[in-house]
Write an enzyme that holds these catalytic residues in place. Sequence first.
Site, PDB file in Angstrom:
ATOM      1  N   THR A  18       0.830  -1.210   0.000  1.00 58.21           N
ATOM      2  CA  THR A  18       0.000   0.000   0.000  1.00 58.21           C
ATOM      3  C   THR A  18       0.867   1.264   0.000  1.00 58.21           C
ATOM      4  O   THR A  18       0.518   2.271  -0.588  1.00 58.21           O
ATOM      5  CB  THR A  18      -0.919   0.021   1.247  1.00 58.21           C
ATOM      6  OG1 THR A  18      -1.556  -1.253   1.371  1.00 58.21           O
ATOM      7  CG2 THR A  18      -1.991   1.077   1.147  1.00 58.21           C
ATOM      8  N   ARG A  22       7.786  -2.670   2.791  1.00 55.18           N
ATOM      9  CA  ARG A  22       7.982  -2.785   4.237  1.00 55.18           C
ATOM     10  C   ARG A  22       8.353  -4.207   4.573  1.00 55.18           C
ATOM     11  O   ARG A  22       7.694  -5.144   4.121  1.00 55.18           O
ATOM     12  CB  ARG A  22       6.722  -2.413   5.005  1.00 55.18           C
ATOM     13  CG  ARG A  22       6.461  -0.959   4.954  1.00 55.18           C
ATOM     14  CD  ARG A  22       5.369  -0.557   5.892  1.00 55.18           C
ATOM     15  NE  ARG A  22       4.874   0.734   5.447  1.00 55.18           N
ATOM     16  CZ  ARG A  22       3.771   1.291   5.890  1.00 55.18           C
ATOM     17  NH1 ARG A  22       3.044   0.670   6.803  1.00 55.18           N
ATOM     18  NH2 ARG A  22       3.387   2.463   5.441  1.00 55.18           N
ATOM     19  N   SER A 113       6.238   3.942   8.388  1.00 55.82           N
ATOM     20  CA  SER A 113       5.095   4.692   8.906  1.00 55.82           C
ATOM     21  C   SER A 113       4.843   4.435  10.390  1.00 55.82           C
ATOM     22  O   SER A 113       5.689   4.682  11.225  1.00 55.82           O
ATOM     23  CB  SER A 113       3.861   4.381   8.068  1.00 55.82           C
ATOM     24  OG  SER A 113       2.796   5.218   8.418  1.00 55.82           O
ATOM     25  N   HIS A 114       3.676   3.873  10.693  1.00 56.88           N
ATOM     26  CA  HIS A 114       3.261   3.701  12.088  1.00 56.88           C
ATOM     27  C   HIS A 114       3.693   2.351  12.645  1.00 56.88           C
ATOM     28  O   HIS A 114       3.403   2.026  13.781  1.00 56.88           O
ATOM     29  CB  HIS A 114       1.748   3.798  12.153  1.00 56.88           C
ATOM     30  CG  HIS A 114       1.107   2.891  11.147  1.00 56.88           C
ATOM     31  ND1 HIS A 114       1.116   3.194   9.808  1.00 56.88           N
ATOM     32  CD2 HIS A 114       0.522   1.693  11.253  1.00 56.88           C
ATOM     33  CE1 HIS A 114       0.531   2.209   9.144  1.00 56.88           C
ATOM     34  NE2 HIS A 114       0.170   1.287   9.998  1.00 56.88           N
ATOM     35  N   LYS A 126      10.091   3.996   0.502  1.00 58.09           N
ATOM     36  CA  LYS A 126       9.135   4.299  -0.564  1.00 58.09           C
ATOM     37  C   LYS A 126       9.699   5.362  -1.490  1.00 58.09           C
ATOM     38  O   LYS A 126      10.470   6.229  -1.071  1.00 58.09           O
ATOM     39  CB  LYS A 126       7.779   4.718   0.019  1.00 58.09           C
ATOM     40  CG  LYS A 126       7.815   5.822   1.056  1.00 58.09           C
ATOM     41  CD  LYS A 126       6.420   6.064   1.658  1.00 58.09           C
ATOM     42  CE  LYS A 126       6.474   7.137   2.716  1.00 58.09           C
ATOM     43  NZ  LYS A 126       5.182   7.465   3.282  1.00 58.09           N
ATOM     44  N   ASP A 277       2.035  10.052  13.655  1.00 53.83           N
ATOM     45  CA  ASP A 277       2.678   8.732  13.576  1.00 53.83           C
ATOM     46  C   ASP A 277       4.170   8.811  13.268  1.00 53.83           C
ATOM     47  O   ASP A 277       4.762   9.890  13.276  1.00 53.83           O
ATOM     48  CB  ASP A 277       1.962   7.860  12.548  1.00 53.83           C
ATOM     49  CG  ASP A 277       2.302   8.262  11.130  1.00 53.83           C
ATOM     50  OD1 ASP A 277       2.563   9.462  10.909  1.00 53.83           O
ATOM     51  OD2 ASP A 277       2.327   7.384  10.247  1.00 53.83           O
ATOM     52  N   ASP A 279       6.142   8.666  10.650  1.00 60.96           N
ATOM     53  CA  ASP A 279       6.672   9.562   9.607  1.00 60.96           C
ATOM     54  C   ASP A 279       5.853  10.842   9.444  1.00 60.96           C
ATOM     55  O   ASP A 279       6.054  11.584   8.484  1.00 60.96           O
ATOM     56  CB  ASP A 279       6.784   8.821   8.277  1.00 60.96           C
ATOM     57  CG  ASP A 279       5.441   8.311   7.775  1.00 60.96           C
ATOM     58  OD1 ASP A 279       4.570   8.041   8.616  1.00 60.96           O
ATOM     59  OD2 ASP A 279       5.260   8.199   6.545  1.00 60.96           O
ATOM     60  N   ASP A 281       2.613  11.515   8.812  1.00 62.70           N
ATOM     61  CA  ASP A 281       1.506  11.755   7.889  1.00 62.70           C
ATOM     62  C   ASP A 281       0.139  11.450   8.505  1.00 62.70           C
ATOM     63  O   ASP A 281      -0.883  11.870   7.983  1.00 62.70           O
ATOM     64  CB  ASP A 281       1.698  11.022   6.546  1.00 62.70           C
ATOM     65  CG  ASP A 281       1.925   9.538   6.696  1.00 62.70           C
ATOM     66  OD1 ASP A 281       1.950   9.051   7.846  1.00 62.70           O
ATOM     67  OD2 ASP A 281       2.086   8.855   5.665  1.00 62.70           O
ATOM     68  N   ARG A 282       0.111  10.692   9.606  1.00 65.77           N
ATOM     69  CA  ARG A 282      -1.187  10.396  10.243  1.00 65.77           C
ATOM     70  C   ARG A 282      -1.472  11.354  11.391  1.00 65.77           C
ATOM     71  O   ARG A 282      -0.548  11.954  11.945  1.00 65.77           O
ATOM     72  CB  ARG A 282      -1.185   8.974  10.807  1.00 65.77           C
ATOM     73  CG  ARG A 282      -1.106   7.923   9.736  1.00 65.77           C
ATOM     74  CD  ARG A 282      -1.266   6.547  10.334  1.00 65.77           C
ATOM     75  NE  ARG A 282      -1.339   5.579   9.259  1.00 65.77           N
ATOM     76  CZ  ARG A 282      -1.875   4.375   9.365  1.00 65.77           C
ATOM     77  NH1 ARG A 282      -2.365   3.977  10.518  1.00 65.77           N
ATOM     78  NH2 ARG A 282      -1.905   3.552   8.337  1.00 65.77           N
ATOM     79  N   GLU A 363      -8.582   9.326   4.780  1.00 65.70           N
ATOM     80  CA  GLU A 363      -8.769   7.893   4.963  1.00 65.70           C
ATOM     81  C   GLU A 363      -9.131   7.630   6.411  1.00 65.70           C
ATOM     82  O   GLU A 363      -8.695   8.357   7.314  1.00 65.70           O
ATOM     83  CB  GLU A 363      -7.482   7.141   4.645  1.00 65.70           C
ATOM     84  CG  GLU A 363      -7.066   7.209   3.206  1.00 65.70           C
ATOM     85  CD  GLU A 363      -6.016   6.149   2.918  1.00 65.70           C
ATOM     86  OE1 GLU A 363      -6.377   5.066   2.455  1.00 65.70           O
ATOM     87  OE2 GLU A 363      -4.825   6.397   3.172  1.00 65.70           O
ATOM     88  N   SER A 365      -7.942   5.559   8.233  1.00 67.29           N
ATOM     89  CA  SER A 365      -6.759   5.157   8.984  1.00 67.29           C
ATOM     90  C   SER A 365      -5.967   6.361   9.475  1.00 67.29           C
ATOM     91  O   SER A 365      -4.745   6.337   9.483  1.00 67.29           O
ATOM     92  CB  SER A 365      -5.883   4.291   8.089  1.00 67.29           C
ATOM     93  OG  SER A 365      -5.617   4.968   6.874  1.00 67.29           O
ATOM     94  N   LYS A 376      -0.722  12.512   2.879  1.00 68.22           N
ATOM     95  CA  LYS A 376      -1.499  12.939   4.023  1.00 68.22           C
ATOM     96  C   LYS A 376      -0.552  13.661   4.975  1.00 68.22           C
ATOM     97  O   LYS A 376       0.655  13.483   4.895  1.00 68.22           O
ATOM     98  CB  LYS A 376      -2.196  11.752   4.683  1.00 68.22           C
ATOM     99  CG  LYS A 376      -1.316  10.584   5.026  1.00 68.22           C
ATOM    100  CD  LYS A 376      -2.179   9.394   5.408  1.00 68.22           C
ATOM    101  CE  LYS A 376      -1.324   8.201   5.806  1.00 68.22           C
ATOM    102  NZ  LYS A 376      -1.412   7.109   4.825  1.00 68.22           N
ATOM    103  N   ARG A 496      -8.827  -6.626   7.760  1.00 65.97           N
ATOM    104  CA  ARG A 496      -9.463  -5.409   8.253  1.00 65.97           C
ATOM    105  C   ARG A 496     -10.959  -5.491   7.970  1.00 65.97           C
ATOM    106  O   ARG A 496     -11.374  -5.748   6.852  1.00 65.97           O
ATOM    107  CB  ARG A 496      -8.895  -4.174   7.563  1.00 65.97           C
ATOM    108  CG  ARG A 496      -7.402  -3.995   7.742  1.00 65.97           C
ATOM    109  CD  ARG A 496      -7.026  -2.529   7.604  1.00 65.97           C
ATOM    110  NE  ARG A 496      -5.603  -2.308   7.430  1.00 65.97           N
ATOM    111  CZ  ARG A 496      -4.686  -2.361   8.392  1.00 65.97           C
ATOM    112  NH1 ARG A 496      -5.039  -2.650   9.624  1.00 65.97           N
ATOM    113  NH2 ARG A 496      -3.421  -2.129   8.140  1.00 65.97           N
TER     114      ARG A 496
HETATM  115  C1  G1P Z   1      -2.927   1.155   5.782  1.00 68.45           C
HETATM  116  C2  G1P Z   1      -4.201   1.951   5.812  1.00 68.45           C
HETATM  117  C3  G1P Z   1      -4.291   2.845   4.598  1.00 68.45           C
HETATM  118  C4  G1P Z   1      -3.047   3.715   4.505  1.00 68.45           C
HETATM  119  C5  G1P Z   1      -1.799   2.848   4.567  1.00 68.45           C
HETATM  120  C6  G1P Z   1      -0.531   3.690   4.604  1.00 68.45           C
HETATM  121  O1  G1P Z   1      -2.927   0.313   4.660  1.00 68.45           O
HETATM  122  O2  G1P Z   1      -5.327   1.119   5.888  1.00 68.45           O
HETATM  123  O3  G1P Z   1      -5.446   3.623   4.683  1.00 68.45           O
HETATM  124  O4  G1P Z   1      -3.039   4.458   3.324  1.00 68.45           O
HETATM  125  O5  G1P Z   1      -1.835   2.021   5.716  1.00 68.45           O
HETATM  126  O6  G1P Z   1      -0.477   4.519   5.716  1.00 68.45           O
HETATM  127  P1  G1P Z   1      -3.320  -1.240   4.734  1.00 68.45           P
HETATM  128  O7  G1P Z   1      -2.446  -1.867   5.759  1.00 68.45           O
HETATM  129  O8  G1P Z   1      -4.755  -1.281   5.149  1.00 68.45           O
HETATM  130  O9  G1P Z   1      -3.100  -1.749   3.334  1.00 68.45           O
HETATM  131 ZN    ZN Z   2       2.668   7.269   8.209  1.00 63.13          ZN
END
Ligand code: G1P
Ligand code: ZN
Length: 543
Positions: A18, A22, A113-114, A126, A277, A279, A281-282, A363, A365, A376, A496
Amino acid sequence: MEILEIETRPIEGQKPGTSGLRKKTHVFMSPHYLENYVQSIFDGIGGVGGKVLVLGGDGRYFNAQAAQVILRMAAANGAAKVIVGVGALMSTPAASHLIRKRGTDGGLILSASHNPGGPEEDFGLKYNMPNGGPATEGVSDRIHAATQTLTRYKIAETADVDLSAPGQARLGRMEIEIVDPVEDYAALMEELFDFDALEALFKGGFSMVFDAMHAVTGPYAKAILEGRLGAAPGTVINAEPKPDFGGGHPDPNPIWAKPLVDRMMSEDAPDFGAASDGDGDRNMILGKGIYITPSDSLAVLAANAHLAPAYEGGLKGVARSMPTSAAVDRVAEAMGISCYETPTGWKFFGNLLDAGRATLCGEESAGTGSDHVREKDGLWAVLLWLNILAASGKSVAELMEAHWQRYGRNYYSRHDYEDVDAGVAGEMVEELREQLGTLPGQKVGGLTVESAEEFAYDDPVDGSRSERQGLIFGFEGGGRAVIRLSGTGTVGATIRLYLERLETDPAKLGDDPQEALAPVIAAAEALAGIKARSGRDGPNVIT
Ligand code: G1P
Ligand code: ZN
């Protein structure tokens, strides 16, 4: 500086998900792993000869070493210049901004990310494109294809570059500009928002707490909130980026940012609470005694964005990922603007933003953003909320209440089942997919299925089609359940389950989403049998 051509072989599984690639940190640190992927990015984008790139990361374990490898490989592959943050730090939105501001050929962001960081945890990389946004599916596919045929990579043999302070350096012919990662971003925020009004807000005694979760936003939040806007010292907590994020998950949700939630629910809570988070962006938004779901936050921001200078002319349109609640749809409808429904992942917003079709995106998330960058942006969301609070004179709870009264409330929750056997999860999706045609009309767990479909997206700008983006089940009475598999996990599969139900009767607005959603939760379980299949009593994470 000697340039080495190292022979290598394709490594299995280097498929961007996504949001980039990772993996467990030790996987990224294994021989040739990072180098193979970096060379594949370079090859996948048509080489980096003569190009200018931005480089930075969220500071997690291996960030600094990986940045040095990327610099040496960029030099060996003929890049003209790399603009890198001091200490190889840069938040994702700041990198997106810098790519756009300097008109570079894209950038590389070191982040998972998180996801937690550390030798036993996760690492990621990325590539963002010249528009500042995440690589599109087409580019990601080319990068992945390159990983499968790779036979060599190029790397310069040289000492580490000193990235400890702003300045200039060189690796052979490649120029390196080391920049303060906060400066340009802070200047952009000042352009977008009414900083004088925010300063006055804090001067008037408004109190807030921002939990940077030991991740990259610490320095940004300190500089902007405490430095520029005069928020009380100590407003930003856990402000120092740490390689292991202090041992926590840098994910701003009620589970991983529980201490902040507890504080906001306590008697002496400040007026406003927020977190960001790994990085940057959240975001998570809280008021005194109230948690705002990301879907509601998007809707409130859309309804009130005109109160901030950047958006006073109105919104061109809004966009949300499919699993995100339809709260923002109702705002768009009332405003008479378009609302786009895209697959999960920020990369799908890029074309809409570039084409001027959408101004705000979000989103479920915890991602919210606008056309100011192509990612974001956590701190941006916090500042927009603050601007709205300052301009409206309302509290978070008052704003949210008024919003629900006017538009109705989309009760919403996401249930995650993490680290499920990938085979079991895949089989579940397969079986449900096969039943889609026969489900409508059937009664499951007390509700009647009204519609059952698999989401596919036709990009209105470039005409590309993305299929298999999640299963959507609509129930009579207005409930909705969505099931999809995560594309960002590093172990097993994460299922999910997204749950939603709209309540428009003001007399029936209650407090507990899990209660309000109970019939939908039961129907989804009857339909998919996630508990039985995964052998779990319930989800690991409920947001
Ligand atoms: C998750 C979130 C999605 C977000 C992504 C990157 O992806 O659900 O909204 O864009 O992290 O931060 P997922 O693990 O669901 O594919
Ligand atoms: Zn992030």
